[in-house]
Design a protein around this motif. Structure first.
Motif, PDB file in Angstrom:
ATOM      1  N   LEU A 119       5.076  -5.211  -0.703  1.00 22.12           N
ATOM      2  CA  LEU A 119       5.704  -4.031  -0.104  1.00 22.12           C
ATOM      3  C   LEU A 119       6.177  -3.065  -1.179  1.00 22.12           C
ATOM      4  O   LEU A 119       5.960  -1.845  -1.090  1.00 22.12           O
ATOM      5  CB  LEU A 119       6.887  -4.465   0.770  1.00 22.12           C
ATOM      6  N   GLU A 120       6.812  -3.629  -2.194  1.00 24.21           N
ATOM      7  CA  GLU A 120       7.262  -2.802  -3.310  1.00 24.21           C
ATOM      8  C   GLU A 120       6.110  -2.028  -3.955  1.00 24.21           C
ATOM      9  O   GLU A 120       6.251  -0.876  -4.322  1.00 24.21           O
ATOM     10  CB  GLU A 120       7.853  -3.688  -4.407  1.00 24.21           C
ATOM     11  N   ALA A 121       4.992  -2.722  -4.108  1.00 26.71           N
ATOM     12  CA  ALA A 121       3.856  -2.121  -4.815  1.00 26.71           C
ATOM     13  C   ALA A 121       3.247  -0.984  -4.004  1.00 26.71           C
ATOM     14  O   ALA A 121       2.642  -0.062  -4.563  1.00 26.71           O
ATOM     15  CB  ALA A 121       2.803  -3.184  -5.116  1.00 26.71           C
ATOM     16  N   GLY A 122       3.411  -1.049  -2.702  1.00 29.84           N
ATOM     17  CA  GLY A 122       2.898   0.024  -1.851  1.00 29.84           C
ATOM     18  C   GLY A 122       1.424   0.293  -2.092  1.00 29.84           C
ATOM     19  O   GLY A 122       0.606  -0.633  -2.047  1.00 29.84           O
ATOM     20  N   ASP A 123       1.106   1.551  -2.376  1.00 32.40           N
ATOM     21  CA  ASP A 123      -0.301   1.913  -2.567  1.00 32.40           C
ATOM     22  C   ASP A 123      -0.736   1.859  -4.027  1.00 32.40           C
ATOM     23  O   ASP A 123      -1.842   2.292  -4.340  1.00 32.40           O
ATOM     24  CB  ASP A 123      -0.527   3.341  -2.059  1.00 32.40           C
ATOM     25  N   ARG A 124       0.118   1.361  -4.880  1.00 35.76           N
ATOM     26  CA  ARG A 124      -0.238   1.395  -6.303  1.00 35.76           C
ATOM     27  C   ARG A 124      -1.523   0.607  -6.548  1.00 35.76           C
ATOM     28  O   ARG A 124      -1.770  -0.418  -5.947  1.00 35.76           O
ATOM     29  CB  ARG A 124       0.908   0.832  -7.143  1.00 35.76           C
ATOM     30  N   GLU A 125      -2.306   1.135  -7.452  1.00 35.20           N
ATOM     31  CA  GLU A 125      -3.594   0.517  -7.720  1.00 35.20           C
ATOM     32  C   GLU A 125      -3.656  -0.039  -9.128  1.00 35.20           C
ATOM     33  O   GLU A 125      -2.992   0.453 -10.032  1.00 35.20           O
ATOM     34  CB  GLU A 125      -4.719   1.549  -7.546  1.00 35.20           C
ATOM     35  N   VAL A 126      -4.457  -1.047  -9.271  1.00 37.88           N
ATOM     36  CA  VAL A 126      -4.770  -1.570 -10.598  1.00 37.88           C
ATOM     37  C   VAL A 126      -6.294  -1.685 -10.685  1.00 37.88           C
ATOM     38  O   VAL A 126      -6.994  -1.547  -9.676  1.00 37.88           O
ATOM     39  CB  VAL A 126      -4.126  -2.957 -10.831  1.00 37.88           C
ATOM     40  N   MET A 127      -6.774  -1.920 -11.873  1.00 43.25           N
ATOM     41  CA  MET A 127      -8.211  -2.091 -12.043  1.00 43.25           C
ATOM     42  C   MET A 127      -8.605  -3.495 -11.569  1.00 43.25           C
ATOM     43  O   MET A 127      -8.013  -4.483 -12.007  1.00 43.25           O
ATOM     44  CB  MET A 127      -8.566  -1.921 -13.525  1.00 43.25           C
ATOM     45  N   ALA A 128      -9.550  -3.556 -10.661  1.00 41.81           N
ATOM     46  CA  ALA A 128     -10.102  -4.869 -10.301  1.00 41.81           C
ATOM     47  C   ALA A 128     -11.082  -5.307 -11.375  1.00 41.81           C
ATOM     48  O   ALA A 128     -11.690  -4.468 -12.044  1.00 41.81           O
ATOM     49  CB  ALA A 128     -10.809  -4.790  -8.953  1.00 41.81           C
ATOM     50  N   HIS A 129     -11.196  -6.581 -11.537  1.00 37.61           N
ATOM     51  CA  HIS A 129     -12.141  -7.133 -12.520  1.00 37.61           C
ATOM     52  C   HIS A 129     -13.035  -8.150 -11.839  1.00 37.61           C
ATOM     53  O   HIS A 129     -12.542  -9.081 -11.203  1.00 37.61           O
ATOM     54  CB  HIS A 129     -11.394  -7.821 -13.664  1.00 37.61           C
TER      55      HIS A 129
END
Lengths: 359, 359, 359, 359
Positions: B143-153
Motif C-alpha cells: 500500500l505504501e509503495a502505491g504505483d511506484r515502479e522498479v525495474m523488473a529483471h
C-alpha cells in the motif's frame, strides 16, 4: 543404461510408462503451446485487443502448422526457450497484422507454463484413475484374505500375528489420501500463469484478471489471482505429490520383497524375473522396481524445492531445473502405478504360510 | 559451527528460533508423552478396559513424575526408543494393578508419534500466525509503495518497469497459500496414530476406532481411520510444508539481496551486518540467511520422502530418520519466518531509485 | 525428538557421538580461532608485517581470553559471522598498536574456515582410527568364520551358498578404501584458506604465498596455492567422504538386520533392544541405526554440492549452508563407526544356521 | 519439456551433450557387453576353462550378432536386467558346447557393470580433455586481463577491487583439482567387477583373481581385489566427481550472470539469448544453464549415496537406482563443460567497467 531410463529401448519397459511419456514428447508440448496461442488470440479478439480477422487467421494458421524441429532446437540452444523460434516459424505464414496479434501481450513463460499445466493435469488424471484401480485391487484382495493372519514384523523382527487385511490397508490408505490431495493441489498446480513479459499482465487491458480467467477456462485450467511466474510452489507441491505416490508404492514393494523372501514365504509371486546364472530364481523384480522408483523421486523432489528460490521476475536457472526434474517424476509415478498394478495381479497369500517362529 | 546450528551458543541467534525450539526439548517431549499416557488411561477407564482406580493412580503419578534423564539416555541407546525406560520409571511408583494398566494395549510408537503430532500441531500454529503477520507486513508495504515502479529483471537482465507491489505479491502470495495448505494437511499431519504393538488396535477392545477417536479428541489431534504406524505420508507432507515456507521466503531473501546490490540500489537496508575487515559493508545477512534456510530444507525434505519406504509394521531405520530431520525442518521454517519479519521491518524502497539502464 | 538428535538428552546416546561432538562445541571453535589469530600474528611478526611486541601482546592476550558468549551471539545474529564481535572483545584488552596488528590483513572467513579445517582434520583422524579398528574386527571375524558358508541372497532371494568371509569382505573393503580416500582428499579438505577481505592475500606482503604456507604449517594444515575462499570443492568432497563411511556401514547394518530376521537366523545378536509391548523382542537397534545414519548423510551430501554454487568472492548464503550441514555429517559418521564397532562386537554366526531353503 | 531433457528434440540442444550421450545408447551398451563376453571367453580358453573352439565360435558369433531389441525390452521388463534375453539371443546361434561356454561362471551383474565401467571411463576421458581445454581458455583470459581490476563482491555487496585474474582462478582451480581427482578415483570407479552369481568368483577356477585381472586388462579396466558386486562406493564417488564438475562450472555461471547484470556491466556477452516479448534482451542463457546443471547434479548425487545401502549380495532396487541417475549426471557434466567452453568464448571484460560504487 541410457541418458533417460524411460525412453531407453530396453530399460524403458522396466522403468518407463508409455502412456505418461506421451505427454512429454516434443509433439505434445508443441500441440499444447499451439492450443494456448489459439485460445489467447480468440479471447483477445473477444476483449477487443486484436481483430477478429487476425484471430481467425491465427486459428487457421495454427490448425495446420508443422514445426521445423531443427530450427526449434537451434533456437532453444540459443534463447534458452523454444518460444521465440516457434513464434518466428508461425509468423512466417501470417499477415503482418496477424503476426503482430499472435502472442500479443504474452511472453515465453506464459506459453511454456500453460503447456506444462495442461499436460500435467492430464497426467494427474491418468494417475488418479490408476490409483483408484489399485485401491479396488487392494480392497478385493483384502476381502479375499478375510481373517487370515500373517506374522507382523516390527524393527525387522517377528512381532505378533496380524490380519493380512491390515497390511493391505497400510498399502492402500496412502493411495486414497493421494487422490484427495490431487483435488486439493489442483487449483495451484494446474493454474494458468499468464502474466506477460514481467508478470503484471499489463498488456491484457483493463480487465486483465477477467481476461486471464477466460483464457484459463478455455484451456481447462484454474484461474490464478496473480501471474505466478516466479511463484513456483504449485510445481514443488506437484512434485511432492508424485513422490508421495511412488513412496507409498515403494513401501508396498519393500514389504512384498520382504514377504517373498524364501525364508519367509508369506506371499507367492507368479512369474517373477529370471537370472542369467541361477535358473531356480524367481526374482521379485516389480517389487524391487517400486523401491527404486520411490527412491528416485525422493531424490528428485529436493531439486524442485531448490527451484523455489526463483530470483526476480523470471529465473532461467531455476525454471530450467524444473524442466529437468518434473517430467521424470511424473513418469516415475506412472511407472510405479503400472508396476504396482501388475504386481498385485501376480501376488497371492501363500496357502501354507511359513510357520511363524516362536519368538 | 556446531552439531546443530540451532542450539549453538552463537550460531543459534542467526539460524535458530527459540520459540520453536522449545517444542523440541526433551522436557517438552516427555511432557507430551505423559499427557498421552494420562489421556489413554482416562479413556481406557471410561471404556472399562482398566479400573477407575488405576486410571486415577496413573493420573496422579504422572502429575508429579520427574524423569531420570541419564536412565532414559541409557535406555534409548539400547532400545532405540525412550519408551521402555520411561515406562519402567513411571511404573516404579505405581501399584501392580496400575503398572499393568499404564500404557495398556499401546506401544512405543503410539506414544512417540502422539507426542510428535501434538507438538507439531503447536509448531504449525505458531508458524501460521507468523505467516499471517508477514502477509500483513507485505500488504502494508504494498500500500505504501502505491504505483511506484522498479525495474523488473528476467533471466538476470533488466526487462521492463513493474509496479513494486507486484514484486511484493510474488513474495506474499505463496505464504497465503501455505496458510491454506496447513488446513488441508492438518487431518493427516496432526492425526493420532494409535495402533498398539502391530498397529491393529487389537488391545483396545471391540470399539477400537471409537476408542482411538476419543483419545485423539482429548489430545486435540485428528482421529485417523487406521493406525497409520507405517503410513508416513502425513510426515512427508508436513516436511514439504515447512520447505514450502522456507522456499517462499528464500525467494524473498534472494530478491532482496539482488535489489540491495550497491549497483542496483533499489532497496535500502537499515542495520545490516558488519565485516571484520571492511567497515563500509552493510551486509544483507538476513536476506542471505533466508536463502540458506530455504536450501537447507530443500535438501532435508528428500530424506522424509525416503522415509516413506517404511518396511513392514514398523521400521526403526525409517522412523529414526524422521527424528533426525523433521524437527530441524520445523525450526528452519521458524527461523525463516522470524528472519523475514525482521528483514521486512528494515527494508524500504530507495527514495531515489537507481536510474534503470536503458536496455 | 529434538532440534538436533545429537545433542539431545536421550536421543544423543542412540544417534550421537560424544567424542566427535567435542569438536563442534562453541568452545572448540573459539579455541581454534584463537590459535589461528595467534599463529597469524606470530608469522606476521616474522615477516615484518607487525612488530614483535604486538605479536607478543596478542599471544599473551589470547592465552587468557575468556569470551562473552552472549555478546558473540548478538554479534553473530547481526553480522552473520561471529568474528567481528570476537575481535572486538579481544581488542578491548589490547593496546592500540596490538589491536591494529590483530587479524591484520585477514578477514572473517580466514578465521572461520581455518578453525573448521583444523577441527575437521582432527575428526578425520578419529574416524580413520575407528575405521582401522573396524577393519581389524572384521578381519578377525573372517578368520574365525573360516570356510563356513551362508546362503547368499540376490534380489532378496536365496541364491547359492557363499563363504561368510566373502560377506564380511563386502562390509570391510569399502572402509579400507575410505582410509585411502582420506589421504587423497586431505590436501584439499584440510587446507588453509587465507585470503584476506577479497581473497587475493594483498594484505600479506610481497611473499603472500610463502606467508600463507608458514601459517598453514603452524596450524598443521596444508598450504593452498590460492586463497580458495569461494572454491568449496574440498568441503563437498569431505562431506562425500563422511557419507561414504555411513553408506558402507549402512550396507553392513542392512545386511545384519536381514540376517537377523527370525526366519533367516543366520546371525545372532547379543543384547538387542527391548520393546514396550513385546517382551520377547530382541531388536537389532544398532543395525537399523546404521541404515538411518547412512540415509541421513546421503540426504545431506546434496546440500554441500548445492553450496558449490558460491557466488562471487564470498557467499553468506552458501557458506552458512555448509555450517548447517557439515558438522552433522561428521557426527553421523562418528555415530556410525561407534555403532558399527558395538554391533560387530555383539554379532556372531549362528551355531546352527537356519536350513537354507531348497530353491 | 520431455522425459529426458537430454534426448529431447529441442531441449537437448540446450541441456544435452551429443558426444557424451553416444555412450549411453542401447547400441553402445550392447556393444560393450559383447566385448565383455568375447574377452571373457578368450581368457577362459587361455585358462583352460572352456575350449579354444568354443571361444572361437563365440568370438565369431559376437562379431556379427544383431540384437532383437523388442525381445530385449520384453526380457528386461520381466527379468529386471537385459542379460538373460541377450544371452538367449546369442546362444540361439551357437552350438551346444559354445552356448554352455558363453558367459561361463559369470552373472548378469558382471556384464552390466563391466559395460558401465568401460563406458564411464570413456566418458571421464572426454570430460578430462574438456576440463583441460577450459583450463587453457581460462589461463589465456587471465593473461589477457593482466592487472585489470574489477570490484570484488562479498555477501552480495561491493567489497574492494580485485584483479580479474583472481576471479578467473576461482573458476579454474577447481577444474584442475577435478582432473587430479579423476586419476585418484579411476582404480575404484573403472574397476572390473567380476564375481559370478554370488560374487565369490567360484566359477573361475583356482586362480580366480589372476583370471579376473586378465579380463580386466583386456577391457582396459582396473583389476579389483574382490568382486565388488555389492560395494558401490566407486559409483557414488564417480557421481560426486560429475557433480563437482558441474558445481565448479555452476559457480562460474552464477558469477558470470551476476557480472553481466545491466547494472553491473563488468562483463560483456556476445550473442546471448533472445526473448519472445522483449527484443532488447541479451539473456545470459549459457550462464544460467550452468547453474541449472549444477543444481541438477547436486540433487541427483544424493540418490547414489542412498544406493550405497545395497542389501546382501545384489540389490535389484539399489542397482537400478544407479541406472536411473548416473548416466544423467555424466551427461549433465558433459553439457556443463560444453556450455562453459561456449560461454568463455563469448565473454569479455567490459572495456569501460561500470564505475565501482563508492561504498
Amino acid at each position: 543404461m541410457s541418458a533417460s531410463p524411460f525412453d531407453h529401448p530396453f530399460l524403458g519397459s522396466l522403468l518407463g510408462d508409455e502412456e505418461l511419456q506421451s505427454y512429454f514428447t516434443a509433439a505434445s508440448d508443441i500441440e499444447a503451446m499451439l492450443v494456448f496461442e489459439a485460445a489467447l488470440a480468440e479471447v483477445e479478439a473477444r476483449f477487443g485487443l486484436i481483430t477478429s480477422a487476425a484471430a481467425e487467421e491465427i486459428r487457421s494458421r495454427l490448425g495446420d502448422f508443422a514445426p521445423d524441429l531443427a530450427d526449434l532446437a537451434a533456437g532453444t540452444g540459443r534463447d534458452g526457450v523454444v518460444v521465440p523460434s516457434l513464434l518466428r516459424q508461425i509468423r512466417s505464414g501470417l499477415s503482418a497484422e496477424a503476426a503482430a496479434a499472435l502472442h500479443r501481450g504474452a511472453t515465453s513463460q506464459d506459453v511454456i507454463d500453460a503447456s506444462l499445466a495442461m499436460r500435467m493435469q492430464g497426467v494427474s488424471l491418468v494417475l488418479d484413475q490408476r490409483l483408484a484401480a489399485l485401491g479396488n485391487a487392494f480392497a478385493e484382495w483384502g476381502l479375499e484374505a478375510g481373517d487370515r493372519e500373517v506374522m507382523a514384523h516390527t524393527r525387522m523382527q517377528a512381532a505378533k500375528p496380524v490380519r493380512f487385511s491390515c497390511k493391505i490397508a497400510a498399502w492402500s490408505d496412502p493411495l486414497t489420501r493421494c487422490r484427495l490431495r490431487r483435488e486439493e493441489i489442483a487449483p495451484r498446480a494446474f493454474a494458468l500463469r499468464l502474466g506477460g513479459p514481467v508478470g503484471d499482465r499489463r498488456g491484457f487491458g483493463d480487465e486483465a484478471e477477467r481476461f486471464a480467467s477466460e483464457v484459463a477456462a478455455r484451456l481447462g485450467l484454474y484461474p490464478a489471482p496473480g501471474s505466478l511466474h516466479s511463484e513456483r510452489d504449485g510445481i514443488a507441491e506437484l512434485g511432492g505429490w508424485f513422490s508421495m505416490i511412488t513412496g507409498a508404492l515403494g513401501k508396498f514393494g519393500q514389504d512384498a520383497a520382504l514377504s517373498l523372501q524364501n525364508e519367509v514365504g508369506e506371499l507367492v509371486l507368479e512369474g517373477g524375473g529370471g537370472s542369467s546364472a541361477m535358473p531356480h530364481k524367481n526374482n521379485p523384480v516389480g517389487a524391487e522396481t517400486l523401491v527404486t522408483l520411490a527412491r528416485f523421486n525422493a531424490t528428485l523432489v529436493s531439486g524442485l524445492h531448490h527451484a523455489l528460490v526463483h530470483e526476480n521476475e523470471r529465473s532461467g536457472a531455476a525454471w530450467s531445473l524444473e524442466w529437468m526434474i518434473l517430467p521424470q517424476m511424473a513418469i516415475a509415478a506412472g511407472a510405479a502405478t503400472r508396476t504396482a498394478q501388475d504386481l498385485v495381479a501376480h501376488l497371492s497369500l501363500a496357502e501354507e504360510p511359513a510357520v511363524p517362529p516362536t519368538p
